[in-house]
Enzyme design. Structure first.
Site, PDB file in Angstrom:
ATOM      1  N   ARG A   1      -6.368   7.266  13.242  1.00  0.00           N
ATOM      2  CA  ARG A   1      -5.619   8.473  13.595  1.00  0.00           C
ATOM      3  C   ARG A   1      -6.486   9.496  14.313  1.00  0.00           C
ATOM      4  O   ARG A   1      -5.995  10.229  15.176  1.00  0.00           O
ATOM      5  CB  ARG A   1      -4.996   9.087  12.339  1.00  0.00           C
ATOM      6  CG  ARG A   1      -3.754   8.326  11.911  1.00  0.00           C
ATOM      7  CD  ARG A   1      -3.186   8.840  10.617  1.00  0.00           C
ATOM      8  NE  ARG A   1      -1.840   8.362  10.410  1.00  0.00           N
ATOM      9  CZ  ARG A   1      -1.202   8.410   9.240  1.00  0.00           C
ATOM     10  NH1 ARG A   1      -1.817   8.909   8.179  1.00  0.00           N
ATOM     11  NH2 ARG A   1       0.024   7.971   9.141  1.00  0.00           N
TER      12      ARG A   1
ATOM     13  N   LYS B   1       7.521  -0.753  -2.012  1.00  0.00           N
ATOM     14  CA  LYS B   1       8.794  -0.366  -2.620  1.00  0.00           C
ATOM     15  C   LYS B   1      10.017  -0.642  -1.760  1.00  0.00           C
ATOM     16  O   LYS B   1      10.060  -0.252  -0.613  1.00  0.00           O
ATOM     17  CB  LYS B   1       8.774   1.130  -2.889  1.00  0.00           C
ATOM     18  CG  LYS B   1       7.978   1.566  -4.079  1.00  0.00           C
ATOM     19  CD  LYS B   1       8.443   2.963  -4.374  1.00  0.00           C
ATOM     20  CE  LYS B   1       7.593   3.731  -5.337  1.00  0.00           C
ATOM     21  NZ  LYS B   1       7.731   5.168  -5.024  1.00  0.00           N
TER      22      LYS B   1
HETATM   23  P1  ADP Z   1       2.930   1.065   4.890  1.00  0.00           P
HETATM   24  O1  ADP Z   1       1.953   2.182   4.577  1.00  0.00           O
HETATM   25  O2  ADP Z   1       2.421   0.154   5.940  1.00  0.00           O
HETATM   26  O3  ADP Z   1       4.306   1.605   5.160  1.00  0.00           O
HETATM   27  P2  ADP Z   1       3.487   0.652   2.095  1.00  0.00           P
HETATM   28  O4  ADP Z   1       2.868   1.964   1.804  1.00  0.00           O
HETATM   29  O5  ADP Z   1       4.949   0.519   1.920  1.00  0.00           O
HETATM   30  O6  ADP Z   1       3.078   0.183   3.575  1.00  0.00           O
HETATM   31  O7  ADP Z   1       2.849  -0.474   1.150  1.00  0.00           O
HETATM   32  C1  ADP Z   1       1.486  -0.762   1.178  1.00  0.00           C
HETATM   33  C2  ADP Z   1       0.991  -1.254  -0.151  1.00  0.00           C
HETATM   34  O8  ADP Z   1       1.815  -2.307  -0.653  1.00  0.00           O
HETATM   35  C3  ADP Z   1      -0.398  -1.817  -0.060  1.00  0.00           C
HETATM   36  O9  ADP Z   1      -1.290  -0.947  -0.694  1.00  0.00           O
HETATM   37  C4  ADP Z   1      -0.309  -3.176  -0.746  1.00  0.00           C
HETATM   38  O10 ADP Z   1      -1.367  -3.431  -1.632  1.00  0.00           O
HETATM   39  C5  ADP Z   1       1.000  -3.076  -1.501  1.00  0.00           C
HETATM   40  N1  ADP Z   1       1.589  -4.392  -1.776  1.00  0.00           N
HETATM   41  C6  ADP Z   1       1.905  -5.353  -0.886  1.00  0.00           C
HETATM   42  N2  ADP Z   1       2.357  -6.466  -1.517  1.00  0.00           N
HETATM   43  C7  ADP Z   1       2.313  -6.188  -2.831  1.00  0.00           C
HETATM   44  C8  ADP Z   1       2.655  -6.941  -4.007  1.00  0.00           C
HETATM   45  N3  ADP Z   1       3.099  -8.198  -3.942  1.00  0.00           N
HETATM   46  N4  ADP Z   1       2.485  -6.345  -5.213  1.00  0.00           N
HETATM   47  C9  ADP Z   1       2.017  -5.077  -5.282  1.00  0.00           C
HETATM   48  N5  ADP Z   1       1.694  -4.315  -4.214  1.00  0.00           N
HETATM   49  C10 ADP Z   1       1.845  -4.873  -3.011  1.00  0.00           C
END
Ligand code: ADP
Ligand code: MG
Length: 405
Positions: A40, A211
């Protein structure tokens, strides 16, 4: 919307003597007092450089994390100031507060082409306040640093990652000063616009992350348009549960099962779920893992990544896609045993050949952390929430306000 070209009409020295407040997005991950991913900061350089070269006296406002409206050393922008100076290749004055007496002095002492970074704007409760008057008052103080319109003060909105927020330094400030859209915000909007309306087909969306509830609205609005929706990450388990499978101790949002059922009923032929999952008993870098069918996750284990068969299926769906939007890692990529799914899918997104857009702070960080070639992607958005809200068709307050004269 006025652009930077409108502000810098006459080239070199055009802004001599004028103080320009820039809202940048410098909200980067820190660890042990250092910046761990400077994507960023790099994305904010073009606008700052253009203003400096035009001779402006540049005041940068930005936030970091979510402090509670008061100074908190854990959220200081100080390490960011150092990295910004390094990348910009010129000194950056760092203010210890946002709009105090000393900041006013620093602002008036700026010389042409100099840069001042204010401390985290969220150290002031007015920044995020729901109370219009309180927010407006903080914006007025920020605007005062430029001397105001009469003294040539201007505002440039370049913090794409914050434009979905009705905050003082994003929204209210534009009501007080002549305002211009920064190149980063302009470019982000141009790319995301190509994902709405009539995107080139096949159009494939990949969603993951932690989520379902965060991404519900975007699923709702994209499902009618997309040709395929690939679901991985923590959110796939609520979908698997909606199909009647046990998911062990995997991430699950029970109150979203009904919504997932509805999505599967309405557009089941478009939605692709993982068929194999990497599970472990605990979330750790040295956990012993097992890859098992997605329908057979045993009690006492957590699904932490999608398996190789799923990666291959997702890659097949991505091959030849003309438009791809990817948001949310496929697994806990931060830990090596659970990074392969995200890496494999990211490679397939990059290889798809059409326009590929990565949205989301963690997804963008994953691309860089896993050593993928950032240039292989059409666009890596600096804004997670902002890009999702744009695709949901919501109005972005920080953009809408720029349309006003
Ligand atoms: P972004 O920031 O790209 O929008 P999110 O904030 O929604 O993505 O999600 C990112 C997080 O989701 C990461 O820190 C990752 O560790 C977590 N994550 C991905 N798959 C799983 C899983 N199977 N169980 C728990 N956490 C997960
Ligand atoms: Mg995130």
């Amino acid at each position: 919307m006025k652009t930077l070209d409108d502000l810098i009409k006459h080239g070199g020295g055009a802004l001599n003597g004028r103080r320009v407040l820039v809202r940048s997005d410098l909200n980067v991950p820190l660890s042990d007092g250092g910046v761990t991913d400077d994507g960023r900061i790099r994305a904010s350089l073009p606008v700052l450089t253009r203003l400096v070269e035009a001779g402006a006296r540049v005041i940068v406002a930005a936030h970091l994390g979510r402090p509670k409206g008061a100074p908190d050393p854990a959220y200081s922008l100080s390490p960011v100031a150092d990295r910004l100076a390094q990348l910009l290749g010129r000194p950056v004055d760092f203010a210890l507060d946002t709009v105090g007496e000393s900041e006013r002095l620093l602002a008036t002492e700026l010389k042409d082409g100099e840069v001042l970074l204010l401390e985290n704007v969220r150290f002031n409760a007015g920044e995020t306040s729901k109370d219009d008057a309180e927010r407006h008052e903080f914006a007025r103080c920020l605007g005062f640093l430029t001397g105001g319109e009469d003294e040539g003060g201007a505002f440039v909105e370049d913090a794409f990652g914050a434009v979905h927020r009705k905050h003082a330094s994003v929204y209210d400030i534009a009501k007080l000063l002549p305002h211009y859209v920064g190149d980063l915000v302009r470019d982000e909007l141009a790319v995301l616009t190509r994902l709405t309306g009539e995107p080139e087909r096949p159009y494939v969306v990949v969603l993951g992350g932690s989520k379902v509830s965060d991404k519900l609205a975007v699923i709702e609005s994209l499902l009618p348009t997309v040709d395929r929706l690939l679901v991985g990450g923590g959110m796939c388990f609520t979908f698997l549960a909606a199909q009647g499978h046990e998911v062990g101790d995997s991430l699950l949002e029970p109150d979203q099962i009904e919504n997932c059922k509805r999505f599967l009923d309405e557009a089941g032929d478009k939605i692709v779920l993982p068929t194999d999952i990497v599970v472990a008993r605990e979330l750790s870098a040295d956990a012993s893992t097992q890859t098992i069918p997605a329908a057979e996750i045993p009690a006492g284990t957590k699904g932490l990544d999608i398996g190789p068969e799923s990666v291959a299926a997702f890659a097949a769906a991505l091959a030849g896609a003309q438009t791809v939007f990817w948001n949310g890692p496929m697994g806990v990529f931060e830990l090596a045993p659970f990074a392969a799914g995200t890496k494999g899918v990211a490679e397939a997104v990059a290889a798809s050949g059409g326009l590929s857009v990565v949205g989301g702070g963690d997804s963008a960080a994953a691309v860089r952390a896993l050593g993928l070639d950032v240039n292989a992607f059409g666009h890596i958005s600096t804004g997670g929430g902002a890009s999702l809200e744009f695709l949901e068709g919501k109005e972005l307050p920080g953009v809408a306000v720029l349309e006003e004269v």
